[in-house]
Design an enzyme around this catalytic site. Sequence first.
Site, PDB file in Angstrom:
ATOM      1  N   LYS A 137      56.147  67.656  54.127  1.00 55.98           N
ATOM      2  CA  LYS A 137      54.779  68.534  53.617  1.00 55.98           C
ATOM      3  C   LYS A 137      54.582  68.120  52.230  1.00 55.98           C
ATOM      4  O   LYS A 137      55.494  67.499  51.554  1.00 55.98           O
ATOM      5  CB  LYS A 137      55.350  69.892  53.502  1.00 55.98           C
ATOM      6  CG  LYS A 137      54.088  70.746  53.552  1.00 55.98           C
ATOM      7  CD  LYS A 137      53.690  71.016  55.086  1.00 55.98           C
ATOM      8  CE  LYS A 137      52.525  72.110  55.337  1.00 55.98           C
ATOM      9  NZ  LYS A 137      52.284  72.392  56.914  1.00 55.98           N
ATOM     10  N   ASP A 177      46.332  71.264  56.023  1.00 54.83           N
ATOM     11  CA  ASP A 177      47.124  72.682  55.699  1.00 54.83           C
ATOM     12  C   ASP A 177      46.161  73.448  55.114  1.00 54.83           C
ATOM     13  O   ASP A 177      44.993  73.001  55.114  1.00 54.83           O
ATOM     14  CB  ASP A 177      48.457  72.603  55.308  1.00 54.83           C
ATOM     15  CG  ASP A 177      49.354  73.806  55.731  1.00 54.83           C
ATOM     16  OD1 ASP A 177      49.949  74.139  56.653  1.00 54.83           O
ATOM     17  OD2 ASP A 177      49.392  74.616  54.753  1.00 54.83           O
TER      18      ASP A 177
HETATM   19  P1  NDP Z   1      42.626  77.281  55.962  1.00 54.95           P
HETATM   20  O1  NDP Z   1      42.704  76.825  54.533  1.00 54.95           O
HETATM   21  O2  NDP Z   1      41.625  76.871  57.050  1.00 54.95           O
HETATM   22  O3  NDP Z   1      42.640  79.009  56.012  1.00 54.95           O
HETATM   23  C1  NDP Z   1      43.594  79.773  55.530  1.00 54.95           C
HETATM   24  C2  NDP Z   1      43.264  81.243  55.705  1.00 54.95           C
HETATM   25  O4  NDP Z   1      44.140  81.945  55.211  1.00 54.95           O
HETATM   26  C3  NDP Z   1      41.749  81.696  54.949  1.00 54.95           C
HETATM   27  O5  NDP Z   1      41.169  82.704  55.472  1.00 54.95           O
HETATM   28  C4  NDP Z   1      42.587  82.088  53.623  1.00 54.95           C
HETATM   29  O6  NDP Z   1      41.488  83.152  53.103  1.00 54.95           O
HETATM   30  C5  NDP Z   1      43.932  82.939  54.121  1.00 54.95           C
HETATM   31  N1  NDP Z   1      44.932  82.884  52.918  1.00 54.95           N
HETATM   32  C6  NDP Z   1      45.190  81.587  52.563  1.00 54.95           C
HETATM   33  N2  NDP Z   1      46.064  81.980  51.645  1.00 54.95           N
HETATM   34  C7  NDP Z   1      46.412  83.220  51.431  1.00 54.95           C
HETATM   35  C8  NDP Z   1      46.968  84.161  50.545  1.00 54.95           C
HETATM   36  N3  NDP Z   1      47.820  84.021  49.726  1.00 54.95           N
HETATM   37  N4  NDP Z   1      46.805  85.593  51.140  1.00 54.95           N
HETATM   38  C9  NDP Z   1      45.983  85.931  51.930  1.00 54.95           C
HETATM   39  N5  NDP Z   1      45.148  85.048  52.637  1.00 54.95           N
HETATM   40  C10 NDP Z   1      45.351  83.716  52.728  1.00 54.95           C
HETATM   41  O7  NDP Z   1      44.414  77.017  56.376  1.00 54.95           O
HETATM   42  P2  NDP Z   1      44.808  76.978  57.916  1.00 54.95           P
HETATM   43  O8  NDP Z   1      44.076  77.968  58.863  1.00 54.95           O
HETATM   44  O9  NDP Z   1      44.832  75.469  58.287  1.00 54.95           O
HETATM   45  O10 NDP Z   1      46.345  77.442  57.705  1.00 54.95           O
HETATM   46  C11 NDP Z   1      46.647  78.845  57.965  1.00 54.95           C
HETATM   47  C12 NDP Z   1      48.133  78.951  58.206  1.00 54.95           C
HETATM   48  O11 NDP Z   1      48.436  77.977  59.416  1.00 54.95           O
HETATM   49  C13 NDP Z   1      48.992  78.458  57.127  1.00 54.95           C
HETATM   50  O12 NDP Z   1      50.151  79.113  56.811  1.00 54.95           O
HETATM   51  C14 NDP Z   1      49.222  76.972  57.473  1.00 54.95           C
HETATM   52  O13 NDP Z   1      50.518  76.530  57.070  1.00 54.95           O
HETATM   53  C15 NDP Z   1      49.674  77.244  59.086  1.00 54.95           C
HETATM   54  N6  NDP Z   1      49.512  76.160  60.127  1.00 54.95           N
HETATM   55  C16 NDP Z   1      48.528  75.198  59.806  1.00 54.95           C
HETATM   56  C17 NDP Z   1      48.182  74.169  60.809  1.00 54.95           C
HETATM   57  C18 NDP Z   1      46.913  73.286  60.799  1.00 54.95           C
HETATM   58  O14 NDP Z   1      46.895  72.433  61.791  1.00 54.95           O
HETATM   59  N7  NDP Z   1      46.048  73.501  60.070  1.00 54.95           N
HETATM   60  C19 NDP Z   1      49.223  73.942  61.690  1.00 54.95           C
HETATM   61  C20 NDP Z   1      50.272  75.078  61.852  1.00 54.95           C
HETATM   62  C21 NDP Z   1      50.405  75.775  60.888  1.00 54.95           C
HETATM   63  P3  NDP Z   1      40.869  82.488  51.742  1.00 54.95           P
HETATM   64  O15 NDP Z   1      39.806  81.570  52.243  1.00 54.95           O
HETATM   65  O16 NDP Z   1      40.518  83.617  51.068  1.00 54.95           O
HETATM   66  O17 NDP Z   1      41.652  81.840  50.915  1.00 54.95           O
HETATM   67  O1  2IT Z   2      52.154  73.430  59.492  1.00 55.56           O
HETATM   68  C1  2IT Z   2      51.897  72.261  60.287  1.00 55.56           C
HETATM   69  O2  2IT Z   2      52.292  72.237  61.227  1.00 55.56           O
HETATM   70  C2  2IT Z   2      50.431  71.850  60.003  1.00 55.56           C
HETATM   71  N1  2IT Z   2      49.849  72.181  58.825  1.00 55.56           N
HETATM   72  C3  2IT Z   2      50.071  70.498  60.608  1.00 55.56           C
HETATM   73  C4  2IT Z   2      50.739  69.004  60.295  1.00 55.56           C
HETATM   74  C5  2IT Z   2      50.238  67.953  60.934  1.00 55.56           C
HETATM   75  O3  2IT Z   2      50.877  67.025  60.666  1.00 55.56           O
HETATM   76  O4  2IT Z   2      49.288  67.899  61.846  1.00 55.56           O
END
Ligand code: NDP
Ligand code: 2IT
Length: 457
Positions: A137, A177
């Site tokens: 990461k 992420d």
């Molecule tokens: P984005 O940046 O697209 O969206 C994040 C969302 O979560 C936004 O709505 C944001 O609000 C909110 N958020 C972020 N930080 C906080 C916080 N500290 N408190 C409250 N709300 C918060 O990220 P992703 O959708 O990609 O990621 C969301 C989660 O999913 C994370 O935990 C990530 O690690 C996990 N994840 C992501 C993957 C991916 O492929 N993208 C894969 C697997 C897991 P705001 O816009 O106000 O910041």
């Molecule tokens: O938490 C996760 O699994 C991700 N943010 C996706 C990582 C990736 O390499 O696609």
Amino acid sequence: MTTPYVNAKSEAQTYIDSVFEQLKLKYAHQNEFLQAVEEVFVSLVPVFEQHPEYIKNNVLSRIVEPDRIISFRVTWQDDQNNVHVNRGYRVQFSNVVGPYKGGLRFHPTVNESIMKFLAFEQIFKNSLTTLPIGGAKGGSDFDPKGKSNSEIMRFCQAFMTELYRYVGPDVDVPAGDIGVGGREVGYLYGQYKRIRGAHEAGVLTGKQPGYGGSLARKEATGYGLVYFVEEMLQDAKESFLNKTVVVSGSGNVAIYAMEKAQHFGAKVVACSDSNGYIYDPNGIDLKVVKELKEVNGERISNYVNYRPDAVYSEGCSGIWTIPCDIALPCATQNEIDGEAARTLIANGVKVVAEGANMPSNIEAINEFLNNGVLFGPAKAANAGGVATSALEMAQNSSRVYWSFNEVDEKLHDIMKSIYTQCKTAAEKYGYAGNLVVGANIAGFVKVADGLLKEGVY
Ligand code: NDP
Ligand code: 2IT
């Protein structure tokens, strides 16, 4: 008189406890990292009881220390030519199963503990996908909020100027992420390509479709989460049809979880951002959310301007007071604590599945497990994103593109297989129905066996 079985058991527990105690002393301030390790360690006792070779080879001490942590200064200029400095990281935790693989997070809360917890979880998640990817990461404490497109581009270029020497298609493959999506991956890849003077498309995943990116990668984490929940529901002779769903967040994972849940006939009534949450009793209008979040970068509070019956409330934790059948936390770590879990349970929640990484703290997980809630842990339930990243790597290596349906079908099969692995491992080790134990064990055993096969290093 003690039986040999009891002796073996106590040896396993003693070993696990002693590694964890040492870790706590060494990294006392890394709360998120210690939390992620504790959740895994608790699950592993029955495995170590049956595998004394893991103790003999000190597998746990080797697995909790990252192969390396790269940390660097990122210097960039804003639109007024002011110079800013941020910290960048890449934690290369384990490459036992394949090249280091995992996302990049740009968020002001990023620090070494957060990077280590995410990279640690990624090892076992990636192992569960059955694809050849190790765990890593990275990211930065850079805050993308309020930055212009040019500022984002310059930051990404400065970040890659430092990172490029440590990554590569067979070495380490970052992706998105929080705060990093297709746009950022495009800028990062552009800079990597300029420095290297070559197309090495497999160095990053989550690229734009048509420019090395896989179709369905954007949708994959959210869709995969819903496919995983579908398996949980099917086992309980239930389905998504007419279920009330609450999803936290409104980013990449949340949007596509809502889309697929709606597709399966569920009514999604709430989502959020870091300022607050919206409740729409008529069901969320996803077109509005996409327009606000994907196109305009607006706050979720503006949703009520388009949907008069919807209500906006300040603060993110209130979202868990909305009664629902299925809760899908898709925002960030530790967004559900014991109190939020008890409220969800009191309001009749039947399924909780984690789209975000470690969104439930340990107290919350125990509340769900002890109260008959079907619980899908992050490393299994949100593995669809990284699995599809591995499918992107496969397409890049063979210089072909698969259709959306081809990728989506493979994703669906992978999520079914992950569910089966978790369920089977839980049953095998005496914890039938406990997918936390199942995911941790199934993910861990493959990595531990790989460590043993490759010798001491
Ligand atoms: P984005 O940046 O697209 O969206 C994040 C969302 O979560 C936004 O709505 C944001 O609000 C909110 N958020 C972020 N930080 C906080 C916080 N500290 N408190 C409250 N709300 C918060 O990220 P992703 O959708 O990609 O990621 C969301 C989660 O999913 C994370 O935990 C990530 O690690 C996990 N994840 C992501 C993957 C991916 O492929 N993208 C894969 C697997 C897991 P705001 O816009 O106000 O910041
Ligand atoms: O938490 C996760 O699994 C991700 N943010 C996706 C990582 C990736 O390499 O696609």
